[in-house]
Scaffold this motif. Structure first.
Motif, PDB file in Angstrom:
ATOM      1  N   LEU A   1      31.236  19.112  13.594  1.00  0.00           N
ATOM      2  CA  LEU A   1      31.766  20.453  13.386  1.00  0.00           C
ATOM      3  C   LEU A   1      32.178  20.703  11.945  1.00  0.00           C
ATOM      4  CD1 LEU A   1      34.027  20.587  16.574  1.00  0.00           C
ATOM      5  CD2 LEU A   1      31.685  21.415  16.334  1.00  0.00           C
ATOM      6  N   ALA A   2      32.775  19.694  11.291  1.00  0.00           N
ATOM      7  CA  ALA A   2      33.239  19.860   9.908  1.00  0.00           C
ATOM      8  C   ALA A   2      33.470  18.482   9.295  1.00  0.00           C
ATOM      9  CB  ALA A   2      34.522  20.689   9.875  1.00  0.00           C
ATOM     10  N   ARG A   3      33.551  18.456   7.948  1.00  0.00           N
ATOM     11  CA  ARG A   3      33.777  17.201   7.232  1.00  0.00           C
ATOM     12  C   ARG A   3      34.832  17.414   6.147  1.00  0.00           C
ATOM     13  NH1 ARG A   3      27.964  16.400   7.849  1.00  0.00           N
ATOM     14  NH2 ARG A   3      27.583  14.507   9.081  1.00  0.00           N
ATOM     15  N   LEU A   4      35.584  16.328   5.877  1.00  0.00           N
ATOM     16  CA  LEU A   4      36.567  16.311   4.805  1.00  0.00           C
ATOM     17  C   LEU A   4      36.050  15.510   3.616  1.00  0.00           C
ATOM     18  CD1 LEU A   4      39.912  15.597   6.713  1.00  0.00           C
ATOM     19  CD2 LEU A   4      39.047  17.816   5.935  1.00  0.00           C
ATOM     20  N   ASP A   5      36.676  15.699   2.443  1.00  0.00           N
ATOM     21  CA  ASP A   5      36.413  14.876   1.254  1.00  0.00           C
ATOM     22  C   ASP A   5      36.942  13.472   1.534  1.00  0.00           C
ATOM     23  OD1 ASP A   5      36.027  13.771  -1.177  1.00  0.00           O
ATOM     24  OD2 ASP A   5      37.405  15.087  -2.263  1.00  0.00           O
ATOM     25  N   THR A   6      36.092  12.446   1.428  1.00  0.00           N
ATOM     26  CA  THR A   6      36.463  11.076   1.795  1.00  0.00           C
ATOM     27  C   THR A   6      36.775  10.182   0.592  1.00  0.00           C
ATOM     28  OG1 THR A   6      34.128  10.415   1.797  1.00  0.00           O
ATOM     29  CG2 THR A   6      35.060  11.210   3.882  1.00  0.00           C
ATOM     30  N   ALA A   7      36.865  10.752  -0.615  1.00  0.00           N
ATOM     31  CA  ALA A   7      37.070   9.916  -1.813  1.00  0.00           C
ATOM     32  C   ALA A   7      38.359   9.108  -1.708  1.00  0.00           C
ATOM     33  CB  ALA A   7      37.084  10.794  -3.063  1.00  0.00           C
ATOM     34  N   ASP A   8      39.467   9.745  -1.382  1.00  0.00           N
ATOM     35  CA  ASP A   8      40.743   9.033  -1.285  1.00  0.00           C
ATOM     36  C   ASP A   8      40.732   8.034  -0.131  1.00  0.00           C
ATOM     37  OD1 ASP A   8      41.633  10.476  -3.431  1.00  0.00           O
ATOM     38  OD2 ASP A   8      42.760  11.933  -2.236  1.00  0.00           O
ATOM     39  N   LEU A   9      40.096   8.385   0.948  1.00  0.00           N
ATOM     40  CA  LEU A   9      40.044   7.482   2.099  1.00  0.00           C
ATOM     41  C   LEU A   9      39.227   6.236   1.771  1.00  0.00           C
ATOM     42  CD1 LEU A   9      39.473  10.139   4.908  1.00  0.00           C
ATOM     43  CD2 LEU A   9      41.618   9.027   4.281  1.00  0.00           C
TER      44      LEU A   9
ATOM     45  N   THR B   1      35.195  20.002   3.122  1.00  0.00           N
ATOM     46  CA  THR B   1      34.024  20.145   2.245  1.00  0.00           C
ATOM     47  C   THR B   1      32.895  20.903   2.928  1.00  0.00           C
ATOM     48  OG1 THR B   1      33.199  17.976   2.965  1.00  0.00           O
ATOM     49  CG2 THR B   1      34.555  18.048   0.972  1.00  0.00           C
ATOM     50  N   ARG B   2      32.782  20.779   4.254  1.00  0.00           N
ATOM     51  CA  ARG B   2      31.705  21.479   4.972  1.00  0.00           C
ATOM     52  C   ARG B   2      32.218  21.915   6.342  1.00  0.00           C
ATOM     53  NH1 ARG B   2      26.014  18.683   5.240  1.00  0.00           N
ATOM     54  NH2 ARG B   2      25.495  20.831   5.810  1.00  0.00           N
ATOM     55  N   ARG B   3      31.830  23.139   6.715  1.00  0.00           N
ATOM     56  CA  ARG B   3      32.101  23.629   8.072  1.00  0.00           C
ATOM     57  C   ARG B   3      30.761  23.943   8.713  1.00  0.00           C
ATOM     58  NH1 ARG B   3      32.482  28.455  10.358  1.00  0.00           N
ATOM     59  NH2 ARG B   3      32.606  29.610   8.390  1.00  0.00           N
ATOM     60  N   LEU B   4      30.452  23.262   9.782  1.00  0.00           N
ATOM     61  CA  LEU B   4      29.095  23.310  10.350  1.00  0.00           C
ATOM     62  C   LEU B   4      29.003  24.087  11.653  1.00  0.00           C
ATOM     63  CD1 LEU B   4      28.254  19.547   9.723  1.00  0.00           C
ATOM     64  CD2 LEU B   4      27.682  21.502   8.279  1.00  0.00           C
ATOM     65  N   ALA B   5      30.081  24.683  12.137  1.00  0.00           N
ATOM     66  CA  ALA B   5      30.050  25.403  13.418  1.00  0.00           C
ATOM     67  C   ALA B   5      30.547  26.829  13.218  1.00  0.00           C
ATOM     68  CB  ALA B   5      30.902  24.686  14.458  1.00  0.00           C
ATOM     69  N   GLU B   6      30.011  27.734  14.015  1.00  0.00           N
ATOM     70  CA  GLU B   6      30.404  29.138  14.000  1.00  0.00           C
ATOM     71  C   GLU B   6      30.885  29.542  15.390  1.00  0.00           C
ATOM     72  OE1 GLU B   6      30.579  30.923  11.384  1.00  0.00           O
ATOM     73  OE2 GLU B   6      29.404  29.753   9.936  1.00  0.00           O
ATOM     74  N   VAL B   7      31.577  30.669  15.458  1.00  0.00           N
ATOM     75  CA  VAL B   7      32.037  31.183  16.747  1.00  0.00           C
ATOM     76  C   VAL B   7      30.829  31.477  17.636  1.00  0.00           C
ATOM     77  CG1 VAL B   7      33.231  33.079  17.901  1.00  0.00           C
ATOM     78  CG2 VAL B   7      34.156  32.125  15.793  1.00  0.00           C
ATOM     79  N   GLY B   8      30.885  31.020  18.852  1.00  0.00           N
ATOM     80  CA  GLY B   8      29.801  31.238  19.806  1.00  0.00           C
ATOM     81  C   GLY B   8      28.810  30.100  19.896  1.00  0.00           C
ATOM     82  N   ASP B   9      28.885  29.144  18.964  1.00  0.00           N
ATOM     83  CA  ASP B   9      27.953  28.005  19.013  1.00  0.00           C
ATOM     84  C   ASP B   9      28.265  27.117  20.207  1.00  0.00           C
ATOM     85  OD1 ASP B   9      26.845  28.925  16.719  1.00  0.00           O
ATOM     86  OD2 ASP B   9      27.664  27.369  15.398  1.00  0.00           O
ATOM     87  N   ARG B  10      27.204  26.671  20.869  1.00  0.00           N
ATOM     88  CA  ARG B  10      27.367  25.699  21.942  1.00  0.00           C
ATOM     89  C   ARG B  10      27.353  24.301  21.334  1.00  0.00           C
ATOM     90  NH1 ARG B  10      28.007  27.484  26.637  1.00  0.00           N
ATOM     91  NH2 ARG B  10      28.048  25.326  27.352  1.00  0.00           N
ATOM     92  N   VAL B  11      28.234  23.444  21.829  1.00  0.00           N
ATOM     93  CA  VAL B  11      28.363  22.095  21.289  1.00  0.00           C
ATOM     94  C   VAL B  11      28.252  21.092  22.427  1.00  0.00           C
ATOM     95  CG1 VAL B  11      29.784  22.835  19.346  1.00  0.00           C
ATOM     96  CG2 VAL B  11      30.891  22.160  21.494  1.00  0.00           C
ATOM     97  N   ALA B  12      27.850  19.886  22.061  1.00  0.00           N
ATOM     98  CA  ALA B  12      27.768  18.758  22.993  1.00  0.00           C
ATOM     99  C   ALA B  12      28.638  17.639  22.447  1.00  0.00           C
ATOM    100  CB  ALA B  12      26.316  18.294  23.140  1.00  0.00           C
ATOM    101  N   PRO B  13      28.954  16.650  23.270  1.00  0.00           N
ATOM    102  CA  PRO B  13      29.758  15.534  22.762  1.00  0.00           C
ATOM    103  C   PRO B  13      29.083  14.880  21.555  1.00  0.00           C
ATOM    104  CG  PRO B  13      29.650  15.459  25.151  1.00  0.00           C
ATOM    105  CD  PRO B  13      28.707  16.536  24.720  1.00  0.00           C
ATOM    106  N   GLY B  14      29.828  14.740  20.458  1.00  0.00           N
ATOM    107  CA  GLY B  14      29.286  14.142  19.242  1.00  0.00           C
ATOM    108  C   GLY B  14      28.766  15.142  18.240  1.00  0.00           C
TER     109      GLY B  14
END
Length: 376
Positions: free
Chosen positions: A103-111, A87-100
């Motif tokens: 980066l992205a989310r899935l549809d959680t309705a079925d879960l 449903t959402r992609r929150l990171a791009e190539v070259g982005d620096r990331v830290a633990p936690g």
């Protein structure tokens, strides 16, 4: 007539005398050019000014150069631990990331529905367990008064244990369902930089499918292919890495690993060399050259190519005696060329003086002296 004949005879005698005198003069000149000492008062041979270089022997090394590419030591493919629609992609190539970092989310309705279903099953199992516990207590009282058999008591005990186990089973399944709901949010587990994005919003991904590539912070390595004929001595070589984007700058390297098996297609072994204190300008994916210097037996000298001449068909140089100015032609073994210099592998000793300019105009009979720059 007698007078004419007499004059002719006298003329012939005079001509003969002139010829003999000329021959004697020529013999005198030739006598001055032989190897005998010149008469007293003859001027000495003038020493010719020449450029000289002192021979300095260096230990031999064999240098090999390999094409390499800069890589992080650890680069991982990360993905969701459950399947679903992005449903959402929150990171791009070259982005620096830290633990936690999300980066992205899935549809959680079925879960979420799975979690609700498991909670309902757990409530039902707990009710069955409570009923079995009460039933077992009642049959315990009846057994004390001998109003029931031991077989019935064993059945109630088995029912009690079965319902209790069912409760524990559904509790574990509910925990898995809760975790699956949390797994719908993909986060980074180490500091680093995103090197590749493999999905887009709206795409359906499977469990474990790679979604991002992340290079972890830490060691930077040069990855190269080593031919099998060099693999035996490669580990003992002194290594430096030269980046094509940073000409003239050499970075020390340390061999970390060599593949235990050759590539089936290229028949080369992959090696990974860790860069020691790389500058900030080093980026992943840069092209580099790894220079491996391996010790070799013997020694060599470097001299300007202008010192090279020929002795027949062999390479040679003029070696000068600084004390007397005498020169001698010495055959040498030329191992190679480096720019405007040649590498002499044999034929010279340390400290000897070699003529480096005007060598084609010298003969063994010449005397030389070092040429000095005039004061201007």
């Amino acid at each position: 007539m007698m007078m004419i004949k007499g004059n002719t005879t006298a003329s012939r005698a005079l001509a003969t005398l002139v010829i003999w005198l000329g021959l004697l003069g020529l013999l005198a000149l030739l006598g001055g050019c032989d190897g005998r000492a010149a008469p007293a008062g003859t001027p000495a041979v003038e020493a010719k000014p020449v450029r000289m270089a002192e021979v300095a022997l260096q230990s031999s090394t064999e240098t090999a150069r390999y094409a390499a590419v800069i890589h992080p030591r650890i680069e991982v493919d990360i993905g969701f631990r459950v399947g679903g629609k992005v449903t959402r992609r929150l990171a791009e190539v070259g982005d620096r990331v830290a633990p936690g970092t999300v980066l992205a989310r899935l549809d959680t309705a079925d879960l979420e529905l799975q979690v609700h279903a498991m909670r309902a099953q757990l409530a039902s199992a707990r009710a069955d367990a409570a009923n079995a516990k009460a039933d077992f207590a009642r049959y315990g009282e009846l057994r004390q008064g001998q109003w029931t058999t031991q077989q019935e008591m064993d059945k109630r005990r088995a029912a009690l244990e079965r319902t209790a186990a069912k409760v524990r089973e559904i509790e574990a399944e509910l925990l898995v369902a809760d975790n699956s709901e949390h797994y719908a949010t993909l986060t980074a587990d180490a500091p680093g930089v995103v090197t590749a994005v493999l999905v887009e919003s709206g795409q359906v991904v499977a469990e474990g499918q790679a979604v991002f590539k992340i290079a972890h912070d830490g060691d930077v390595e040069a990855v190269l292919a080593v031919p099998e004929q060099r693999i035996g001595s490669f580990a003992d070589a002194a290594m430096t890495v030269e980046l094509w984007s940073l000409p003239g700058q050499a970075i020390k390297g340390r061999l970390r690993e060599i593949a235990p098996m050759a590539d089936a297609a290229t028949r080369t072994y992959q090696a990974r060399v860790t860069l020691i204190d790389p500058p900030p300008a080093v980026k992943y994916g840069m092209t580099a050259t790894l220079v491996a210097s391996e010790p070799a037996p013997g020694s060599f000298a470097r001299l300007p190519m202008s010192a090279l001449t020929q002795d027949g068909t062999a390479s040679a140089v003029w070696v000068a005696d600084p004390a007397t100015g005498a020169i001698a032609l010495r055959r040498v073994l030329v191992a190679g060329y480096r720019g405007d210099q040649m590498v002499i592998a044999d034929g010279l000793k340390a400290g000897e003086m070699v003529v480096t300019a005007g060598v084609h105009k010298l003969t063994a009979a010449d005397k030389v002296r070092p040429w000095t720059e005039p004061n201007r």
